[in-house]
Design a protein around this motif. Structure first.
Motif, short mmCIF file in Angstrom:
data_model
loop_
_atom_site.label_atom_id
_atom_site.label_comp_id
_atom_site.label_asym_id
_atom_site.label_seq_id
_atom_site.Cartn_x
_atom_site.Cartn_y
_atom_site.Cartn_z
N ASN A 775 59.74 47.27 65.13
CA ASN A 775 58.96 47.55 66.34
C ASN A 775 58.97 49.03 66.70
O ASN A 775 58.01 49.55 67.25
CB ASN A 775 59.48 46.73 67.52
N ASP A 776 60.07 49.72 66.39
CA ASP A 776 60.14 51.15 66.68
C ASP A 776 59.83 52.01 65.47
O ASP A 776 59.98 53.23 65.51
CB ASP A 776 61.53 51.50 67.23
N LYS A 807 52.24 52.16 71.14
CA LYS A 807 52.78 52.23 69.78
C LYS A 807 51.73 52.68 68.76
O LYS A 807 52.07 52.90 67.60
CB LYS A 807 53.34 50.87 69.36
#
Length: 832
Positions: A775-776, A807
């Motif tokens: 996710n990061d 994101k």
């Protein structure tokens, strides 16, 4: 004490050596009493030894020490004898400036004789394993490595010093206790085509040996040069899976370490290829040649987000990410498809003139200023948000390329769906490829400079599969990828050949109208040659000329280079070879059907000539679907003939008799990579899931959306670049998926001898720790290309759909590991 020199055994030139231990009794006692009796010990305490090994060890009169001491004692095994003889022979053969002297001993006291130890360029552990060094001897070996020494571990060397963390790091991995003991013939995939230990070996190297399994897979912590393919032998219960390293290297603790799990049999040392493997390892560790042992170590790469999140309510940094291209001066241009900021309303009412109206943004990232400029925005049809396939849409700004002379003319090619050409009555739109001019000083796009090269109709009553990628070859030909522009919801997720549903006479669920139609530009990869005046000509060698007289004539389009593709979002051309690489998203069936055919296959293909890639008749390695037609599309008809496909759809206005299908190189389903099935006498697969064989075990799908990547070319990157990926990756093809769980993100090697005809890749390695998932990290990979600096630029789509979010970002992945080792000034002999 068992001492011997090679000359005593074989009459060779290796010398007998007897070492006198120069240790202090109290220090030895202290060392022996420290640490637990079992379990891993920390790195040797540097205070245990006062040794000072000269740096770097050895010299121009290159000497290699073979240590064969074994905790078991007794006579050495025939494998050790064969190994010593082979290393001696290697040292005496080859070019004069690559020869060396070999000495052998089983006396571990050599590791506490600093004068003797400092005279060796490299040390080979050809040991039967066990605790063969006392603490001071291990500390001496550590001092030797810290001084810049070289180490080669062969097979059972991985069993030596079992309680030492430092030695575990030196060899790289430990064998699993349940490793198979039988000698088995297996295929070794030789992925490093440049290291001296592997560059002259076959990519697929078939040989017998004992094959260790590893308690912990070292990939990513070491530089793996070769893997063993588990599908070619019986690895047992402790198998490592598709990524099973067998030989690797790395710069370790100041020196150079090479390990091979091969060499467990006497016959290994008689093999020409295995001796070549050992020779290369010895040349590097003894400082006779340089080599890169850093290229696949994860810690040597840095992934950096380049763009910030958009300001609220704006797309000032990035639109809904949909493609990127790098300019020769390092600028990165990237596009947003047309989805608005999630706070903005979308219009889905066909009675509203603004239905689906969105902005397809073009942004420019300038590495010299690290700033983003919104170059311009096209008004596109493509902003209808989510929903079912009769609501959502994937049209918009779909592709970008720069003219080959961009630095001179600023020309930018955009593949998009203009809102102004939408027909709300028929729910038809126009797709086009246009040329615009960018002001190279201001990074602003002149929207009034548009030259429309090519345009064609697309139905927009239903979603999806717009394609969009573009790429140039070295001859100035532009490739344009178009999707089949059909709904996938009316055939159970299988062929997409339902002729029945239509809107005002235009079918929206029959890919035979589009991808399977020789007279339609959808579901294709087109190839044209743009001219300076904004027109185009047709290069020779396309699939059709447009002037075929077959079946009455007028049933082909000369722009078609490849037909039978479903949703080719990303394509690339290797400028060195002019080979086209493409990937496309498959249909939605989650499992194979004995009635209708294969499950959804996402696909990658190496395309060396004009061809039919099969959709919607065949997929994978020519696995056919079942035909269906009016009056009852739910009734299965015969299986398609991949070698002689026919388009008998009532929606076809092209040829009935189509070019034969060419098999594809990579296909994957939720069950695994490259499913294949037993076939009957007519060549029809069984499609029984329990009978499937998975030809590419490194692949799996699930939710899946293929995103083709580039072929890396090291020599095209800036010579002085400090961030470019190393030459190890040269010629490797990057294949990935939008998703990052079980889906591919790999670099593969294909065989030029058969890759144009659907040959399977012969080697693959994961990029998921280098192009980081999560996710990061780069979770939703939308596009990836190498820049002129040799760094990899990647678009992360973000975490939503049909919009941009916090994101959504442009990333750069750079190499930070430095050049090959040893340093040129530390080579044992100059000019190597």
């Amino acid at each position: 004490m068992h001492l011997r020199g090679l000359s005593a055994r074989s009459g060779g030139s290796a010398r007998r050596r007897i070492w006198t231990a120069t240790v202090t009794a109290g220090v030895v006692a202290a060392g022996l009493m420290s640490g637990p009796a079992a379990g891993a010990l920390p790195a040797p305490d540097p205070t245990v030894t006062t040794m000072s090994v000269k740096s770097p060890p050895g010299g121009g009169d290159v000497r290699v020490l073979v240590f064969y001491g074994s905790a078991a004692g007794g006579e050495e095994s025939p494998v050790v004898n064969a190994g010593i003889a082979a290393i001696e022979s290697i040292g005496l053969s080859g070019p004069a400036n690559q020869r060396f002297e070999t000495e052998a001993t089983d006396d571990a006291r050599v590791f506490t004789d600093e004068k003797a130890l400092g005279g060796y360029n490299a040390i080979v552990f050809l040991t039967g394993g066990g605790d063969v060094l006392d603490p001071e001897q291990e500390a001496g070996l550590e001092a030797y490595m810290e001084a810049g020494g070289g180490f080669v571990g062969v097979h059972d060397a991985a069993r030596a010093e079992p309680y030492s963390d430092w030695f575990t790091g030196l060899v790289g991995a430990r064998p699993a206790a349940s490793s198979p003991t039988a000698v088995q013939r297996a295929t070794v995939e030789v992925g490093d085509r440049q290291h001296p230990a592997t560059k002259n070996l076959p990519v697929q190297w078939k040989r017998p040996d004992q094959w260790f399994n590893w308690t912990k897979n070292p990939s990513g912590d070491v530089h793996t040069v070769a893997r063993v393919r588990e599908s070619t032998y019986q690895p047992g219960a402790s198998a490592n899976g598709w990524d099973h390293p067998v030989s690797w290297c790395r710069d370790y603790d100041g020196g150079r370490s090479f390990y091979t799990g091969m060499g467990g049999t006497v016959s290994s040392y008689d093999e020409t290829d295995f001796r070549a493997h050992l020779r290369g390892a010895l040349l590097w560790t003894s400082r006779l040649v340089q080599a890169d042992c850093k290229a696949t170590i994860n810690a040597n790469y840095k992934a950096e987000r380049l763009t910030q999140p958009n300001q609220p309510g704006q797309n000032d940094q990035i639109g809904e990410p949909h493609g990127l291209v790098t300019a020769p001066d390092g600028r990165v241009l990237y596009i947003g498809r047309g989805g608005a900021d999630s706070s903005q309303p979308v219009i889905t009412d066909w009675n509203n003139p603004d239905i689906g109206k969105g902005k397809g943004e073009i942004h420019v990232y300038d590495p010299s200023t690290k700033k983003v400029t919104l170059a311009g925005a096209l008004t596109v049809f493509g902003n209808k948000g989510g929903g079912d396939e009769l609501v959502k849409v994937e049209e918009g700004l779909l592709g970008i390329e720069l003219d080959p002379r961009f630095e001179e003319n600023g020309w930018v090619y955009l593949h998009y769906t203009p809102h102004s050409r939408l027909n709300r009555d028929t729910q038809m739109a126009e797709r086009r490829v246009s040329r615009f001019t960018l002001d190279l000083a201001t990074n602003k796009l002149d929207l009034n400079s548009e030259k429309v090269l090519l345009k064609w109709p697309v139905q927009v009553h239903s979603c999806c599969h717009a394609g969009g990628g573009m790429a140039w070859d070295s001859k100035g030909n532009l490739y344009i990828a178009t999707g089949d522009n059909n709904s996938s919801g009316f055939s159970g997720g299988y062929s997409g050949n339902n002729p029945q549903p239509n809107y005002k006479g235009v079918s929206f669920a029959d890919a035979r109208r589009t991808a399977g139609n020789t007279n339609n530009l959808n579901g294709k990869i087109l190839r044209i040659h743009p001219e300076a005046d904004g027109t185009y000509t047709l290069p020779e060698g396309n699939l059709f000329t447009g002037k075929e007289t077959a079946e009455g004539g007028g049933k082909t389009r000369g722009e078609i280079y490849v037909m039978g593709v479903r949703n080719p979002a990303r394509i690339s051309v290797d400028k060195k070879t002019d080979v086209l690489y493409a990937g496309w998203v498959g249909p939605d069936a989650g499992a194979p059907s004995t009635t209708w055919g294969p499950a959804k296959y996402d696909t990658f293909a190496v395309i060396t000539k004009a061809s039919n890639r099969g959709w919607p008749y065949c997929m994978g390695n020519k696995q056919p679907y079942r035909d269906r037609n009016l009056p009852n599309p739910d009734q299965p008809l015969g299986w398609y003939d991949c070698d002689h496909p026919k388009n008998e759809s009532p929606n076809n206005d092209g040829l009935v008799n189509l070019p034969p299908v060419t098999g594809n190189n990579i296909w994957y389903s939720p069950q695994g990579g490259a499913p294949d099935y037993p076939r009957d006498a007519s060549g029809i697969p069984s499609y029984k899931q329990e009978q499937a064989k998975y030809l590419l075990p490194w692949l799996k799908g699930g939710g899946q959306a293929a995103m083709n990547g580039p072929v890396y070319r090291y020599d095209t990157a800036a010579a002085g670049s400090t961030v470019k990926w190393p030459s190890y990756w040269d010629g490797k093809w990057f294949v990935g998926d939008f998703y990052d769980a079980d889906q591919p993100r790999n670099a593969v090697i294909t065989d030029p001898g058969n890759h144009g005809e659907g040959g399977l890749p012969v080697h693959s390695e994961s990029l998921k720790k280098i192009v980081p998932i999560g996710n990061d990290g780069i979770k939703n990979l939308m596009d990836w290309k190498f820049g002129p600096d040799g760094a990899l630029y990647v678009l992360d789509y973000g975490r939503g759909f049909f919009t941009s979010d916090a994101k959504s970002a442009l990333w750069r992945v750079t190499y930070t590991g430095g050049g090959p080792t040893p340093a040129a000034g530390q080579l044992a002999r100059g000019g190597q």
